[in-house]
Design an enzyme around this catalytic site. Structure first.
Site, mmCIF file in Angstrom:
data_model
loop_
_atom_site.group_PDB
_atom_site.id
_atom_site.type_symbol
_atom_site.label_atom_id
_atom_site.label_comp_id
_atom_site.label_asym_id
_atom_site.label_seq_id
_atom_site.Cartn_x
_atom_site.Cartn_y
_atom_site.Cartn_z
ATOM 1 N N LYS A 162 1.387 159.777 99.959
ATOM 2 C CA LYS A 162 2.519 160.144 100.830
ATOM 3 C C LYS A 162 3.395 161.257 100.250
ATOM 4 O O LYS A 162 3.912 162.087 100.993
ATOM 5 C CB LYS A 162 3.369 158.915 101.146
ATOM 6 C CG LYS A 162 2.660 157.902 102.050
ATOM 7 C CD LYS A 162 3.594 156.760 102.412
ATOM 8 C CE LYS A 162 2.901 155.781 103.359
ATOM 9 N NZ LYS A 162 3.840 154.749 103.836
ATOM 10 N N ASP A 218 7.835 155.597 109.212
ATOM 11 C CA ASP A 218 8.010 154.227 108.702
ATOM 12 C C ASP A 218 9.374 153.651 109.100
ATOM 13 O O ASP A 218 9.477 152.475 109.455
ATOM 14 C CB ASP A 218 7.862 154.186 107.176
ATOM 15 C CG ASP A 218 6.413 154.346 106.738
ATOM 16 O OD1 ASP A 218 5.506 153.979 107.512
ATOM 17 O OD2 ASP A 218 6.184 154.834 105.612
#
Ligand code: ATR
Length: 278
Positions: free
Chosen positions: A71, A108
């Site tokens: 990420k 997220d």
């Protein structure tokens, strides 16, 4: 499902990636909406992740999801970062723009909030202080989303206090760091309790947290979803608190990517939940 030579392509890049539920999740939606597309696992080791991301447009991919441990690498590899990715310092969704450049997003926090709102109707971030336990990668998006959605205060506690301090410094106003030992005394006026640590996951001990002082109206959620009902959620439910399991965060964070790549806004349903768990 049969795909044609014109299929729209996306996937999830990670290392390892075999445990990811995202191919099942997106595969369910592709079939449900009758879309000619494919969403595939992309097992890419860390030293090749940046290179693999850069080559997505050349391969005709519409984009991909990015999972651990890529990420942060993805945030450095893309051409543009939206505000969510900049704030999280991490990218979980890449969209190839029309000009072939790469846009990094982080959905997220969106997934976290949408899951809470769906699972605890009427809950809003503005309801009161939120207690967030843990300061790892997952905590960052959770804390930022709560602040952005209007939480009056996020009380951040981590076993290793320095990590919480670093996260709070990055996010800025509204985040207060406390010592791990004070976690139970902070619950009395909390509107939300979030576990972002790995405690309570299969193979790990339960989170060491007595809920004795917790206000009856507080909502408790866990980003761990294996098991679906963690010891923390079971204890909160037994006291009569509303609980929201972590699977929905995974399902909801996937919505923006699917919409961008495949052109349809997908829905999170009970049938989807059962399928992804199956
Ligand atoms: P990620 O970055 O992917 O979220 P991580 O960095 O391993 O994963 O973070 C795991 C979280 O669980 C951290 O907040 C960690 O606390 P530390 O920063 O002190 O390591 C927390 N954690 C792990 N084991 C724990 C334990 N036994 N008690 C309390 N917290 C724990």
């Amino acid at each position: 499902m049969i795909i044609s030579g014109k299929a729209k392509l996306a996937g999830v890049m990670g290392w390892p990636v075999g445990h990811s539920r995202s191919p099942r999740l997106h595969g369910f939606w592709l079939e449900a909406y009758g879309i000619d597309g494919a969403y595939v696992p992309l097992a890419v080791p860390p030293e090749r992740a940046a290179e693999a991301i850069r080559v997505l447009p050349a391969l005709g991919f519409r984009g991909c999801n990015v999972t651990v441990p890529h990420k942060e690498i993805a945030a450095a590899a893309v051409d543009h970062l939206d505000e969510t990715a900049r704030r999280a310092g991490a990218v979980n969704t890449i969209v190839v723009r029309e000009d072939g450049s790469l846009e990094g997003r982080n959905t997220d926090g969106f997934g976290f909030l949408e899951n809470l709102k769906a699972g605890a109707p009427g809950w809003t971030a503005t309801a009161g202080p939120a207690v967030v336990l843990g300061a790892g990668g997952a905590a960052r998006a959770v804390v930022a989303s709560l602040i952005d959605d209007g939480a009056p205060e996020v009380r951040l506690l981590n076993r290793t206090r320095a990590r919480a301090e670093a996260l709070a410094a990055d996010i800025g106003d509204g985040v207060r760091v406390f010592d791990w030992v004070s976690r139970e005394t902070l619950l009395a006026d909390a509107a939300l309790v979030v576990n972002t640590t790995t405690q309570g996951m299969h193979g790990q001990p339960p989170l060491d947290l007595s809920l004795e002082a917790l206000a009856p109206a507080a909502v408790v959620t866990d980003i761990v979803y294996t098991p679906l009902i963690t010891p923390l959620l079971a204890a909160a439910h037994a006291r009569g608190n509303r609980v929201v399991d972590g699977l929905g965060m995974l399902l909801h964070q996937a919505r923006p990517g699917f919409a961008a790549w495949f052109g349809t806004e997908p829905e999170v349903t009970e049938e989807l939940r059962r399928f992804v768990l199956g």
